[in-house]
Design a protein around this motif. Structure first.
Motif, PDB file in Angstrom:
ATOM      1  N   ASN A  67     -41.902  56.430  12.696  1.00  8.64           N
ATOM      2  CA  ASN A  67     -40.527  56.370  12.198  1.00  8.64           C
ATOM      3  C   ASN A  67     -39.614  55.624  13.165  1.00  8.64           C
ATOM      4  O   ASN A  67     -38.798  54.780  12.756  1.00  8.64           O
ATOM      5  N   SER A  68     -39.763  55.892  14.466  1.00 11.86           N
ATOM      6  CA  SER A  68     -38.939  55.209  15.471  1.00 11.86           C
ATOM      7  C   SER A  68     -39.213  53.710  15.488  1.00 11.86           C
ATOM      8  O   SER A  68     -38.295  52.890  15.646  1.00 11.86           O
ATOM      9  N   LYS A  72     -37.577  52.135  12.542  1.00 13.54           N
ATOM     10  CA  LYS A  72     -36.135  52.030  12.804  1.00 13.54           C
ATOM     11  C   LYS A  72     -35.822  50.850  13.725  1.00 13.54           C
ATOM     12  O   LYS A  72     -34.786  50.185  13.568  1.00 13.54           O
ATOM     13  N   VAL A 129     -35.612  55.605   6.047  1.00 17.22           N
ATOM     14  CA  VAL A 129     -36.093  54.267   6.405  1.00 17.22           C
ATOM     15  C   VAL A 129     -37.362  53.911   5.648  1.00 17.22           C
ATOM     16  O   VAL A 129     -37.766  52.742   5.630  1.00 17.22           O
TER      17      VAL A 129
END
Length: 813
Positions: free
Chosen positions: A705-706, A709, A743
């Motif tokens: 997820n990071s 992003k 996202v």
């Protein structure tokens, strides 16, 4: 004791009229069940020195007496023992009783035998295996068979189940001013002839020569010392214990650890391989729906010599067998001695398994603890319903197959045809609170007939009958003595459509530990899945590609030979000449099969899509994101997401690649999150089950997820596809973590609810494989292509899936 893999459970009950002298007396209603001075049933004598040095008698005993004028019914009662100085971990040991104490009479309970002594007890009225201390201990007569929990005199005095209690020697738990004194290897403590009870052990009982008397009035030397518990030494007469006494009203037997004699039943099934043994069932059930009437008799390595329909008496030790550390247990009789009374007897009626009788609620909970001590509620919970029938004959009719036949001769059916049905005949697992109560595993005890090869959606027509068992692998299951007839409903593999010229097709496929040493048949079938069923996607993310020599652990980490064979086979099946990209792992650092060096791989069709090769990626170096005038760009392609993070310990690291299609960049992130190994099973004794493996998957999801992003921070319109085997459900916290901040969108959620699955496990159709897309991917067509998971004949245990993206119409703002 150990068991061969693939063999399962046991449990039972029996209901006959009490046998022995008690039947000659009218039984009065029971007095209040607490330890106040009793004018009826009391503990009349206690001896724990049996078989010890200097002892004459060979075994310990507890004698009960009845000072009343009517018989005292002991059905559902027990004698229990606690050490004299109990610790926090000390447990009461239980000996179950049946029959009655005649007015003015005695009732003898034989306990453990020692190695010394020369004189047997008279024939016991009940038999246990408790090794009592000669010098200090506590014995209680209890209205009930559940073990007491009190460990102090005050707590026990408050327990209304205790009818009488005797502490002797230096026992901390006793009645009155102190324990009865003087007990030893040669001395018992006993009440006087009048059986007086003032609730003061020190005053009521005195030490003297052991003088046991049974219900027939026999003393040592006048009886034969038999332990049938019914006053009879006839080896063809049933003993006092029935199967329902063994099974009890919880998941654990109240007689666990005790030896029982001449337990009657009819043989309902015989297993002559693996975990050998046979099931017996009492054809006369008791009135309690919680107590099973069947039990498994485990014969160890010896092939059973009994046959279905034999009427038998069984001597053996009651045991709880745990197939695994988190499973429920199987109640069984071990080290058996069997007497066959007759053959060809009618079998007991089978318990019907159907939508009307099996409850909709699944299993009780205990805050994550064990549910074993909870009283069964078979009318409320499906797993309690099955447990209350464990070891009994069960039957179902015309059941749909919801889990295909496997290599071990097992399949899954549902006895609830309308429960969460999928369009192709399975049962959908859609949330943690809907585990599907109608699922049952089916095996066959008929070794002479081939087990059917069934696909999901097929049917076992007619009636399937056999004992209900339990196993680590799937929980409750039917050991079929009669298997229904397989009806083939013609399930077909799916073929997805070919992408159009302006569509970029991106697929994911777990190819189940593929390596260059695999048989050509496996490689060809997987290749057919890519070329034909998936219709040759432009990009294929493969999970479970191993190094070139598979499980051989010699330091090899390359997959060139594996991928050469696989892509050649795809070409031969009519697909394109794929190229590949991957990052070779550090030897033995990515989990999976030892020595296999598992990894994700990108295949791509260079005639339609190009790969942006950018040097710098290796097993230990993270790729990053930079912002350019044209948008986001990877620092290394292919590359890995932060391989040094603890989230990837002993697990596969995500593979990231930058592709170009019709001049537009698309980022693809291939994943294979850590497995569910170590999680407690749905059917286990700890409820709700712990899903400990989720912790690492959530950390892995957070890393991905990071990274997404960071791509969107460099270019909010970055077209990103995250895909692979996430080993978790669409409703899990893993997926919630992965999509944090919106996202990513999980495409499985765009399908009709009944079609959201990629895998079948224990008869549950579920989603483990995923494709997710970033917000800029606005025009797409998504498909799960069912070619493996529902079929007995599988190339892999996962179904692939594909998304076709119209890149030119994706958002640009």
């Amino acid at each position: 004791m150990s068991r061969p893999v693939g063999n399962r459970s046991r449990r039972a009950a029996y209901a006959l009229t009490s046998v022995g002298v008690a039947s000659a007396f009218a039984v009065t209603s029971l007095p209040a069940a607490y330890a106040t001075p009793s004018a009826t049933a009391v503990i009349s004598e206690v001896y724990g020195g049996g078989g010890n040095s200097g002892a004459t008698l060979t075994r310990d005993f507890v004698e009960l007496g009845n000072a009343g004028s009517a018989a005292y019914d002991l059905a559902g009662y027990s004698v229990q023992y606690l050490p004299g100085a109990p610790s926090a971990s000390s447990l009461w040991q239980v000996t179950t009783l049946s029959g009655a104490v005649a007015p003015g009479g005695r009732f003898l309970v034989a306990e453990a035998a020692g190695t010394g002594g020369s004189t047997a007890l008279p024939t016991a009225d009940a038999t246990g295996s408790v090794a009592m201390s000669a010098t200090s201990g506590t014995v209680a007569l209890v209205s009930g068979t559940t073990a007491l929990t009190c460990r102090t005199a005050a707590d026990c005095a408050a327990d209304s189940r205790i009818v009488d209690l005797v502490g002797y020697g230096s026992a901390l738990v006793r009645e009155g001013s102190g324990p009865a004194s003087g007990s030893s290897n040669t001395a018992a403590v006993a009440r006087g002839a009048a059986l007086g009870d003032s609730d003061d052990n020190a005053a009521d009982l005195t030490a003297g020569t052991p003088s046991p008397v049974n219900s027939a009035g026999q003393t040592p030397g006048s009886g034969d010392g038999g332990d049938g518990g019914d006053g009879s030494s006839d080896p063809t007469t049933p003993g006092a214990v029935r199967v329902h006494d063994i099974q009890g009203t919880t998941r654990l037997s109240p007689l666990a650890g005790q030896t029982v004699s001449r337990v009657p039943g009819v043989v309902t099934g015989v297993r002559a391989s693996g975990s050998k043994g046979y099931w017996i069932q009492d054809p006369t059930a008791d009135a309690d729906p919680r107590t099973s009437e069947g039990v498994f008799v485990y014969t160890g390595s010896a092939t059973p010599t009994v046959a279905v329909g034999d009427s038998v008496l069984v001597d053996g030790k009651v045991s709880e067998y745990y197939p695994s550390s988190t499973s429920q247990s199987v109640t069984e009789l071990t080290a058996p001695t069997t007497t066959v009374l007759s053959g060809g007897d009618a079998l007991p009626a089978a318990v019907a398994l159907n939508a009307a009788d099996v409850p909709d609620a699944y299993i009780p909970t205990a805050g994550g603890g064990s549910i074993e001590s909870l009283a069964l509620e078979p009318g409320v919970y499906a797993q309690d319903f099955y447990e209350a029938a464990e070891g009994m004959r069960v039957a179902f009719s015309d059941a749909r197959v919801v889990g295909a036949s496997d290599a071990y001769g097992e399949l899954w059916v549902t006895v609830k045809p309308d429960e969460d049905a999928t369009p192709r005949g399975g049962t959908l697992y859609s949330s943690y609170d809907r585990p599907n109560t109608g699922r049952l595993e089916v095996m066959s005890l008929d070794s002479a007939s081939a087990f059917p090869s069934a696909d999901v959606g097929d049917e076992l027509s007619g009636t399937t009958t056999g004992p209900l068992d339990y196993s680590t692998y799937g929980g409750y299951n039917v050991q079929a003595t009669r298997l229904g007839t397989l009806v083939d409903n013609g399930l077909k593999q799916e073929v997805t459509r070919r992408q159009k010229g302006h569509e970029l097709a991106v697929a994911t496929y777990n190819v189940e530990n593929l390596d260059a040493l695999d048989a050509q048949e496996k490689i060809d079938r997987l290749a057919h899945g890519v070329a034909v069923n998936l219709n040759s996607p432009d990009v294929v993310a493969l999970e479970e590609i191993q190094d070139d020599n598979g499980a051989t652990d010699d330091g090899t980490v390359t997959s060139e030979a594996t991928l050469k064979r696989f892509t050649d086979a795809i070409r031969a099946a009519g697909g394109p000449r794929y190229r590949w990209r991957y990052i070779a792992p550090t030897d033995d650092q990515d989990g999976g099969e030892p020595g296999g060096n598992i990894r994700q791989v990108f295949l791509f069709n260079p005639e339609r899509v190009s790969f942006a090769d950018r040097a710098g990626g290796d097993a230990v170096t993270a790729t990053g994101v930079v912002k350019t005038r044209k948008g986001a760009r990877l620092t290394a392609s292919p590359g890995r997401i932060d391989p040094a993070s603890d989230a990837w310990d002993n697990s596969r690291k995500p593979l990231v690649g930058e592709f170009v299609f019709h001049g537009e960049t698309v980022f693809v992130i291939a994943n294979h999150f850590t497995s569910k190994g170590g999680d407690q099973p749905l059917h286990g004794r700890y409820q709700p089950p712990s899903r400990s493996s989720e912790t690492q998957r959530q950390a892995q999801a957070a890393e991905v997820n990071s990274f997404v992003k960071s791509l969107l921070a460099a270019d909010k319109n970055a077209r990103t596809v995250v895909l692979g085997d996430l080993n978790d459900y669409e409703f899990s916290r893993t997926v919630t973590t992965l999509t944090d901040g919106k996202v990513l969108k999980p495409l499985i959620s765009t399908l009709p609810a009944a079609e959201r699955y990629t895998y079948v496990y224990d008869g549950n159709s579920q989603t483990l494989d995923h494709i997710l897309t970033s917000p800029a991917v606005t025009h797409y067509d998504y498909d799960v292509v069912h070619i493996n998971a529902e079929f007995a004949d599988q190339a892999s245990d996962h179904d692939p899936q594909v998304v076709r993206i119209d890149v030119s119409r994706c958002r640009k703002d």
